[in-house]
Design a protein around this motif. Structure first.
Motif, short mmCIF file in Angstrom:
data_model
loop_
_atom_site.label_atom_id
_atom_site.label_comp_id
_atom_site.label_asym_id
_atom_site.label_seq_id
_atom_site.Cartn_x
_atom_site.Cartn_y
_atom_site.Cartn_z
N THR A 253 0.83 -1.21 0.00
CA THR A 253 0.00 0.00 0.00
C THR A 253 0.86 1.25 0.00
O THR A 253 1.97 1.25 0.54
CB THR A 253 -0.91 0.02 1.25
N GLY A 254 0.37 2.28 -0.65
CA GLY A 254 1.05 3.58 -0.59
C GLY A 254 2.48 3.56 -1.07
O GLY A 254 3.36 4.08 -0.41
N LEU A 255 2.72 2.95 -2.23
CA LEU A 255 4.10 2.72 -2.69
C LEU A 255 4.57 3.73 -3.72
O LEU A 255 5.72 3.66 -4.15
CB LEU A 255 4.21 1.30 -3.26
N GLY A 256 3.71 4.66 -4.13
CA GLY A 256 4.11 5.57 -5.21
C GLY A 256 4.30 7.00 -4.77
O GLY A 256 4.76 7.83 -5.55
N GLY A 257 4.00 7.30 -3.52
CA GLY A 257 4.14 8.67 -3.04
C GLY A 257 5.56 8.96 -2.57
O GLY A 257 6.47 8.16 -2.81
N PRO A 258 5.74 10.08 -1.92
CA PRO A 258 7.09 10.46 -1.49
C PRO A 258 7.56 9.65 -0.29
O PRO A 258 6.78 8.99 0.38
CB PRO A 258 6.94 11.93 -1.13
N GLY A 259 8.87 9.72 -0.03
CA GLY A 259 9.45 9.09 1.15
C GLY A 259 10.04 7.73 0.84
O GLY A 259 9.69 7.09 -0.15
N GLY A 260 10.96 7.32 1.68
CA GLY A 260 11.59 6.01 1.53
C GLY A 260 10.63 4.91 1.92
O GLY A 260 9.54 5.16 2.43
N LEU A 261 11.04 3.67 1.68
CA LEU A 261 10.19 2.54 2.02
C LEU A 261 10.12 2.36 3.53
O LEU A 261 11.10 2.58 4.25
CB LEU A 261 10.72 1.27 1.35
N VAL A 262 8.94 2.00 4.00
CA VAL A 262 8.70 1.77 5.42
C VAL A 262 8.18 0.35 5.58
O VAL A 262 7.20 -0.02 4.93
CB VAL A 262 7.66 2.77 5.97
N TYR A 263 8.85 -0.43 6.39
CA TYR A 263 8.36 -1.78 6.65
C TYR A 263 7.78 -1.85 8.05
O TYR A 263 8.44 -1.49 9.03
CB TYR A 263 9.47 -2.82 6.50
N LYS A 264 6.56 -2.30 8.13
CA LYS A 264 5.91 -2.50 9.42
C LYS A 264 5.90 -3.99 9.73
O LYS A 264 5.39 -4.79 8.94
CB LYS A 264 4.47 -1.97 9.35
N ARG A 265 6.49 -4.35 10.83
CA ARG A 265 6.63 -5.76 11.19
C ARG A 265 5.28 -6.42 11.44
O ARG A 265 4.32 -5.77 11.82
CB ARG A 265 7.47 -5.89 12.47
N SER A 266 5.26 -7.72 11.27
CA SER A 266 4.08 -8.50 11.63
C SER A 266 3.93 -8.50 13.14
O SER A 266 4.85 -8.14 13.88
CB SER A 266 4.23 -9.92 11.12
N ARG A 267 2.77 -8.94 13.61
CA ARG A 267 2.53 -9.06 15.06
C ARG A 267 3.57 -9.96 15.71
O ARG A 267 3.96 -9.75 16.85
CB ARG A 267 1.13 -9.64 15.26
N ARG A 268 4.04 -10.96 15.00
CA ARG A 268 5.05 -11.86 15.57
C ARG A 268 6.38 -11.14 15.78
O ARG A 268 7.19 -11.56 16.59
CB ARG A 268 5.25 -13.07 14.66
N GLY A 269 6.62 -10.13 14.99
CA GLY A 269 7.76 -9.24 15.24
C GLY A 269 9.05 -9.65 14.57
O GLY A 269 9.81 -8.80 14.13
N ASN A 270 9.35 -10.95 14.55
CA ASN A 270 10.62 -11.36 13.95
C ASN A 270 10.44 -12.62 13.11
O ASN A 270 11.30 -13.50 13.10
CB ASN A 270 11.70 -11.56 15.01
N ALA A 271 9.31 -12.67 12.41
CA ALA A 271 9.07 -13.79 11.50
C ALA A 271 10.03 -13.68 10.31
O ALA A 271 10.68 -12.65 10.11
CB ALA A 271 7.62 -13.76 11.01
N LEU A 272 10.10 -14.73 9.52
CA LEU A 272 11.02 -14.70 8.38
C LEU A 272 10.69 -13.55 7.44
O LEU A 272 11.59 -12.90 6.90
CB LEU A 272 10.96 -16.05 7.64
N ILE A 273 9.39 -13.26 7.24
CA ILE A 273 9.05 -12.14 6.36
C ILE A 273 9.59 -10.83 6.94
O ILE A 273 10.03 -9.94 6.18
CB ILE A 273 7.51 -12.05 6.14
N ASP A 274 9.58 -10.71 8.25
CA ASP A 274 10.11 -9.50 8.88
C ASP A 274 11.62 -9.41 8.66
O ASP A 274 12.15 -8.37 8.27
CB ASP A 274 9.81 -9.51 10.38
N ARG A 275 12.29 -10.52 8.91
CA ARG A 275 13.74 -10.51 8.77
C ARG A 275 14.14 -10.32 7.30
O ARG A 275 15.07 -9.55 7.00
CB ARG A 275 14.33 -11.82 9.31
N LEU A 408 19.86 -16.75 5.20
CA LEU A 408 19.52 -15.44 5.74
C LEU A 408 20.24 -15.18 7.06
O LEU A 408 20.73 -14.08 7.30
CB LEU A 408 18.00 -15.30 5.91
N ASP A 409 20.35 -16.20 7.90
CA ASP A 409 21.17 -16.07 9.11
C ASP A 409 22.58 -15.63 8.75
O ASP A 409 23.16 -14.75 9.39
CB ASP A 409 21.29 -17.42 9.84
N MET A 410 23.15 -16.27 7.74
CA MET A 410 24.53 -15.95 7.33
C MET A 410 24.61 -14.52 6.82
O MET A 410 25.57 -13.79 7.12
CB MET A 410 24.98 -16.90 6.23
N ALA A 411 23.61 -14.13 6.03
CA ALA A 411 23.62 -12.77 5.50
C ALA A 411 23.53 -11.75 6.62
O ALA A 411 24.24 -10.74 6.63
CB ALA A 411 22.46 -12.58 4.51
#
Lengths: 454, 454, 454
Positions: A253-275, A408-411
């Motif tokens: 959502t909201g990917l074409g307006g101004p500003g850098g990318l903002v990632y909002k974490r999932s409720r789990r906080g540190n899921a693979l998608i978050d990392r 991803l751990d290695m990275a």
């Protein structure tokens, strides 16, 4: 209806132009959480990505909610008694409060004003308002226009209908080697607003095109083009058996307006998608912000409700409510740019590549370092820059290939980009130095190759 | 004995005046770790909070310690040979080294000086000294007074007694719905010193009055007004069976002097009392400092010894030894203010409210968000400030009501004040949207309501 | 060969002079990963520490590697046709690319230049190059010297041999009360380079001397003076049964050059050797840097390979590659100082003392504090500085002596130096207040006492 065309700069890529064109084409359509605007939008998207269009009848119970009556609108205006349209739906569909009940009446100005919404701080902008679950009607108008309305009475018409019908959404499933799914979701319920959310719609449509064309997908993908809130709730209520296979998810959502990318974490906080998202965005070298989950925002609210609790994050630029153009007529075709859409698209691709490419290896030569030199993997005389980085990535993979560290751990631990680590792993695997712990012997299936854009 | 009365500013609240008055009333009494001064002090506190006065005989073995002989003092002086009192116990009980053995003699100045203590850096102040476990005597005197003592000999008298008797402390138990206890502890063994610790005594007495008057207490409360060190050790040695029911504890000391509140964590470091105190103090918006546990300080040393290890923190303002007035005659009635005492009292109340109000809920509607609008819990048109905060608190509670997050967890994660989260939970519980996992069906017992001060 | 003698400043200690002298004595020897230079070096070290010299035949398979042929060199030069040595091995053994194959030929300048290595940025320095696993030859020369070589042809001679022989390393085992071992390792394969690594060789030799002379060692010690990479791999391949008893390890290198001490953590990241080293270096009060493990560097690469994974860190000053003198003729006798060698030696001693002295205690008086005053362990009248610190250390040990905190845990939590905590524990043990959980009753064996330097 006049449409401002995005002037593509000569340096813009083909993809940037395509992303912009889709936004431009969808812009005039009057969408809502139900109705023909959504159907028309989805049909247009079907030309890019193979979408099935789902219809759910009004009155269907979906958890604590009920699918509402379908809303459609043909025309709407406020006219002077001499017949001049001073507020005209044909000029902007934002002029009508979305989901307004039908009305046709002559009303005194004072009474009419009860139904008019303006933005005093931005006197030339039209606000965007909705009344989904309230039986009411209204118009949105610029403060300037309102100031010029001094007649004692006006004729008012909203030629809308609110009738039993359907809630409509689009769904696309792209099966992969594994039943594990990546959920991509965007809302398609806003009328002529570009950043919120034709930007997300366009990026996701072309991401779907790219994913559908991949020669091999390790994971399966499910793309949902849905009305906000009620659409996500409806899908979740209709697909309880799907939840357990959704391993990662992203709301766009909201990917074409101004500003850098903002990632909002999932409720789990540190899921693979978050990392994966934080890793990718960190290494892209552009402005980036990572925020913790809060139970407010877009459909991650539903995906992350306590009984659902899927690992679904949200990717945007400057978040809703933090730029003045949000939910106004200023969120128009000049507010989003093709370059920003393309940049967001590429970030999504990179996140997908991490999800696709992540794997866990064991060294087949774990006692001390293997002799890289005799395999031509090591330059005896040392080296600078690029070559040095390549050698370091080989050493990192060899050192952490113990069956308990993913790529991803290695990275993360080496602070190297995932793609560099993945390339090193591929090279070492070719040389028989490491083995993917989840690959059975003789399995020749490759992993997702880095392919070009759209 | 002349007493400086605290001039209550006209803006001071009733409570602030009461807190100050108790300090003023207790100030002249000569307390020690045993003796009639403690008894008189406890009898005065009994007028505020229902206290049982415990007497433990001298010689009683308490862990590694022995209850000492009881010390009482009637008068003490150093006189010139012409009979002028140059050091006079009646002017300040600090003049006598606390626990001095009796003495009556004519002594040369040089010998007398061996028994005199001064503060050269603060020539007008009298230091406070003790000799609990050493058979000796002494006087404390201002450096200025000492400088004026030039006679070759002086008559010395300390009319004290050290005899088998009792160690005296005050204890008040306020039973609640649960046997789980909150321990509140302060030392009552210092003579005419205001911040250390009539401030803690006064705040705790009025806290006890408030707790005793509550219509409902979820937890039980135990208040100990005890001599420092030996008193805490004595109580612990006499009550081994009580230790397992003490769930939270707080030592109160130095609450009326300058500086913001300082919370010293328990040995456990992140017990509920630690989290509740840090949360409350953080959200009070005044200067705050949080310190890790160290095995030095007040009676938390005993409560947090390795074999006891209770979750007991310590609340103070500028800690002992970090302000020059500490343990001197300058820690007097002008050094503490009613406003600061009241502020500390309110902080303690807020901490108690967290301990009382913390609970764990499960959502009864965990699949997606419930529709707040149809229940009148959500304002359709969005909102600013207060209303927005209220809605966010509802969303936070709904999102984290999964049986594994307490209200304090939610307050910490949302950065919202505990009381706001608790109110949201109460509202959602009323609407049947969440359920307290520890409450049996049909149990109508309410939780602690926010009541006014004292 | 002319040797620059380190001018010992008059203030230098005996130990600093001894450390420097050994560096000076070993400097002229032409070492490599095999050959007589290593043997001569080890024989010299045997005078300081009892070393067994191990010989492993060329061709021995060691994991993924093969022990190479032995390299020896007698002389080498580039001469003008008139017989003048313009490059002369006798002036500096760095002039020959280490492991050069033999050559004797007349070659045109253009062809010769293919075999010459220079440092254009430092025109007076000779670089250090090796060609261990490539059949080639070469010379290293200053850029200035190369600029002066304008003859059309030169006579070239490298009088070296590459023949089946042995890889040589030195090993010293110092048994202790426990079979648990501390591994100390340094590379001995570099020719005339002082910081890299005669500094590590010298510090480790004198550490071994100190360890050997200790009246009691709790732990056993194993010192390896080995050729880099192939030496460590060879030792590991020959001693698989030893790995399980190595509890802590340290690679010593680059300890005499400029810069504060740098500790590189083991792959495990927070092993006891990591915590002990960081603690010791933090409390020494000099510049200190702690770095996370990376799979590049010295022999910790092998000790920390995934199948070995020993807790081995690396201690150095400014790490390799971060100072321009690294691997050049400027890493000479003026580049290292005795004071820095001594400082590093003392840091190693302090780390060893933590490993030796760490223990876990339980309080024999865990209920409240014991009465320190009656045991003369507490000064009733309080105190400043040193005495205050001593009392605090007693209180910390008593408070954390619960069987789950080691002395190092206590030192870390109290921010006190380990030695202070250890002294406090010794005093409390003497007074019967605490007990070492691993010591059986009646066991009078003391722990390592703090002894003076070498």
């Amino acid at each position: 209806m006049s449409v401002v065309e995005l002037a593509p700069p000569s340096t813009q890529s083909t993809l940037a132009r395509e992303l912009s064109s889709l936004v431009t084409e969808l812009f005039p359509i009057c969408r809502s959480i139900t109705g023909d605007g959504v159907r028309e939008t989805l049909r247009r998207i079907q030309r890019i990505v193979p979408l099935s269009i789902q219809e759910v009848p009004s009155g269907t119970q979906v958890f604590d909610w009920t699918v509402p009556r379908e809303w459609n609108i043909r025309d709407a205006w406020v006219k002077t008694l001499t017949g001049e349209r001073v507020i005209d739906f044909r000029a902007s569909n934002l002029h009508v409060v979305n989901y307004s009940t039908p009305v046709r009446a002559r009303v005194p100005l004072a009474e009419l004003k009860q139904h008019l919404h303006t933005l005093p701080d931005y006197p030339t902008w039209i606000p965007y308002k909705t009344s989904y679950y309230a039986d009411t009607w209204g118009f949105c108008v610029s403060a300037e226009r309102l100031a010029s309305m001094n007649d004692p009475e006006y004729d008012v018409c909203i030629d809308s209908s609110l009738e039993d019908g359907y809630l409509t959404y689009g769904e696309c499933v792209l099966p992969g080697e594994s039943a594990d799914e990546v959920l991509l979701s965007c809302h398609v319920c806003h009328p002529s607003l570009c950043n919120d959310n034709l930007s997300g719609v366009s990026v996701m449509a072309f991401l779907g095109q790219w994913l559908a064309a991949l020669p091999h997908r390790r994971l399966s993908y499910r793309l949902l083009f849905i009305p906000g809130t009620i659409g996500a709730i409806t899908w979740l209520a209709r697909n309880p058996e799907r939840l357990s296979t959704i391993r990662h998810g992203l709301v766009l959502t909201g990917l074409g307006g101004p500003g850098g990318l903002v990632y909002k974490r999932s409720r789990r906080g540190n899921a693979l998608i978050d990392r994966a998202s934080v890793h990718v965005l960190t290494h892209r070298g552009t402005a980036l912000e990572v925020r913790d989950f809060v139970p407010y925002g877009y459909d991650e609210r539903q995906y992350c409700s306590p009984g659902i609790n899927l690992p679904v994050g949200c990717l945007s630029r400057t978040p809703f409510g933090e730029y003045p153009e949000y939910h106004t007529s200023a969120d128009n075709l000049t507010f989003v740019t093709g370059d920003r859409l393309e940049d967001a698209y590429e970030a999504c691709q990179a996140i997908v590549r991490v999800l696709e490419g992540d794997a866990t290896y064991v060294s087949l030569n774990p006692m001390c370092e293997p002799q890289l030199g005799k395999r031509g993997l090591y330059s005896a005389s040392g080296g600078a820059g690029e070559r040095r980085d390549r050698e370091m990535s080989l050493l990192w993979v060899l050192n952490l290939a113990d069956g308990s560290h993913s790529l991803l751990d290695m990275a993360e631990r080496s602070s190297m980009p995932f793609e560099r680590i993945r390339s090193a792993a591929a090279l070492l695997e070719q040389h028989g130095l490491i083995r993917d712990v989840n690959k059975v012997a003789g399995d020749a299936s490759g992993r997702l190759e880095q392919t070009s854009g759209a």
